[in-house]
Design an enzyme around this catalytic site. Structure first.
Site, PDB file in Angstrom:
ATOM      1  N   HIS A  68     -16.461   3.924  90.095  1.00 26.84           N
ATOM      2  CA  HIS A  68     -15.585   4.292  91.199  1.00 26.84           C
ATOM      3  C   HIS A  68     -14.767   3.105  91.704  1.00 26.84           C
ATOM      4  CE1 HIS A  68     -18.427   7.863  91.767  1.00 26.84           C
ATOM      5  NE2 HIS A  68     -17.263   8.351  91.420  1.00 26.84           N
ATOM      6  N   GLY A 145      -5.806  20.950  88.679  1.00 22.22           N
ATOM      7  CA  GLY A 145      -5.061  19.706  88.803  1.00 22.22           C
ATOM      8  C   GLY A 145      -3.734  19.710  88.077  1.00 22.22           C
ATOM      9  N   ASP A 162      -9.896  11.360  88.053  1.00 23.54           N
ATOM     10  CA  ASP A 162     -11.345  11.194  87.930  1.00 23.54           C
ATOM     11  C   ASP A 162     -11.890  12.469  87.296  1.00 23.54           C
ATOM     12  OD1 ASP A 162     -14.013  10.624  88.188  1.00 23.54           O
ATOM     13  OD2 ASP A 162     -14.057  10.797  90.373  1.00 23.54           O
ATOM     14  N   SER A 163     -11.597  12.633  86.017  1.00 17.79           N
ATOM     15  CA  SER A 163     -11.905  13.883  85.326  1.00 17.79           C
ATOM     16  C   SER A 163     -13.212  13.802  84.555  1.00 17.79           C
ATOM     17  CB  SER A 163     -10.775  14.222  84.351  1.00 17.79           C
ATOM     18  OG  SER A 163     -10.766  13.290  83.281  1.00 17.79           O
ATOM     19  N   ASP A 165     -14.993  14.640  80.732  1.00 16.28           N
ATOM     20  CA  ASP A 165     -14.490  14.398  79.386  1.00 16.28           C
ATOM     21  C   ASP A 165     -13.603  15.564  78.958  1.00 16.28           C
ATOM     22  OD1 ASP A 165     -15.871  11.925  77.967  1.00 16.28           O
ATOM     23  OD2 ASP A 165     -17.324  12.789  79.354  1.00 16.28           O
TER      24      ASP A 165
END
Length: 293
Positions: A68, A145, A162-163, A165
């Site tokens: 993060h 998104g 911030d996905s 895979d």
């Protein structure tokens, strides 16, 4: 996937077909099939509380700070004056927490496809968000998104993807349509960064992302960090901007901004920031092979 190993309940990650990691499950806190994916949160003695989606480990209490901090602070520090930030994904709230540490950030829009991920993480992983969802600067949108970046009238200084895979709901966040939409809603000099997998295990993700980003941005590259949870080597983060100077700023500028921000970190610092753009030769070779073609 829950199974028994040496009579101990174990969660086996199924991201890679021929390479597995397992976590001993001390206690399952929550497990359910949401509208979009299978969600489980459990406790492990070494990593604390662990969340997985569709068989893939997403985050753990023990080492989430590395991921993060690097995905949030590198673009914001490089930009220098990001006031409006867009987070795509990030339902656990850790990215939101780190972005909101910056005093000059005035507004954060967070677009998450799965409301239940947000709800369960607020309940079972509260240290990730640490109250960030209640910050007046936070605007949470439950939506797809890709659709959001292609239809919003808002403009942003930094976009952080911030996905998960590129499987299941997260697959579209690695598409040309998503990158095109991100360029559409970035301010001049804005920066897009994305989670891009563990390069040694997922090198094709690096090369595919590079190919898909280069039509839209003048400067496309990657930076990295070693996150224990994400096995197989260094994790890469994609970097894309039309300001070709931002990636190679003097370290003194980053040091000055870091001191002025007065943010507290456990992994990120100016030396890490500058050094993270140094990539191993096998990545350079893979990217150069694309250029030759």
């Amino acid at each position: 996937m829950l199974t028994k190993i040496d009579q101990r309940e174990t969660y086996l990650e199924t991201l890679h077909k021929h390479y597995l990691q397992g976590f001993v499950v001390d206690k399952v806190l929550f497990e359910n099939k949401t509208e979009h994916q299978h969600l489980i949160i459990f406790e492990n003695k070494v990593f604390g509380r662990v969340m997985a989606l569709d068989g893939i480990i997403q985050t753990t209490e023990a080492d989430e700070f590395i991921y993060h901090e690097m995905l949030a602070h590198v673009p914001i520090m490089a930009h220098g004056n990001a006031k409006r930030v867009l987070i795509i994904g990030g339902g656990d709230g850790g990215m939101l927490r780190e972005v909101l540490k910056h005093p000059h950030v005035e507004h954060v829009t967070m677009v998450e496809i799965d409301q239940q991920v947000v709800d369960m993480c607020r309940e079972y992983l509260p240290n990730h968000s640490s109250g960030a969802f209640d910050d007046a600067r936070t605007h949470l949108v439950i939506a797809d998104g890709v659709d959001f970046v292609n239809t919003t009238q808002e403009q942003f200084d930094a976009i952080i993807s911030d996905s998960t895979d590129p499987v299941g709901p997260g697959e579209v966040l690695f598409s040309s349509r998503f990158y095109d939409g991100c360029k559409r809603c970035l301010n001049d000099g804005g920066i897009l960064v994305t989670q891009n997998g563990v390069a040694y295990m997922q090198l094709s993700e690096v090369t595919t992302t590079y190919q898909r980003l280069t039509p839209y941005f003048k400067d496309v590259s990657f930076y990295s960090a070693a996150v224990p949870t994400y096995i197989g080597g260094i994790m890469t983060f994609a970097w894309a901007t039309n300001n070709t100077q931002l990636r190679e700023q003097p370290s003194a500028d980053i040091v000055q901004r870091f001191k002025a921000s007065d943010i507290q970190t456990r992994y990120y610092n100016p030396d890490i920031h500058c050094g993270s753009f140094a990539l191993p030769q096998y990545i350079h070779q893979a990217l150069n092979a694309i250029a030759v073609k």
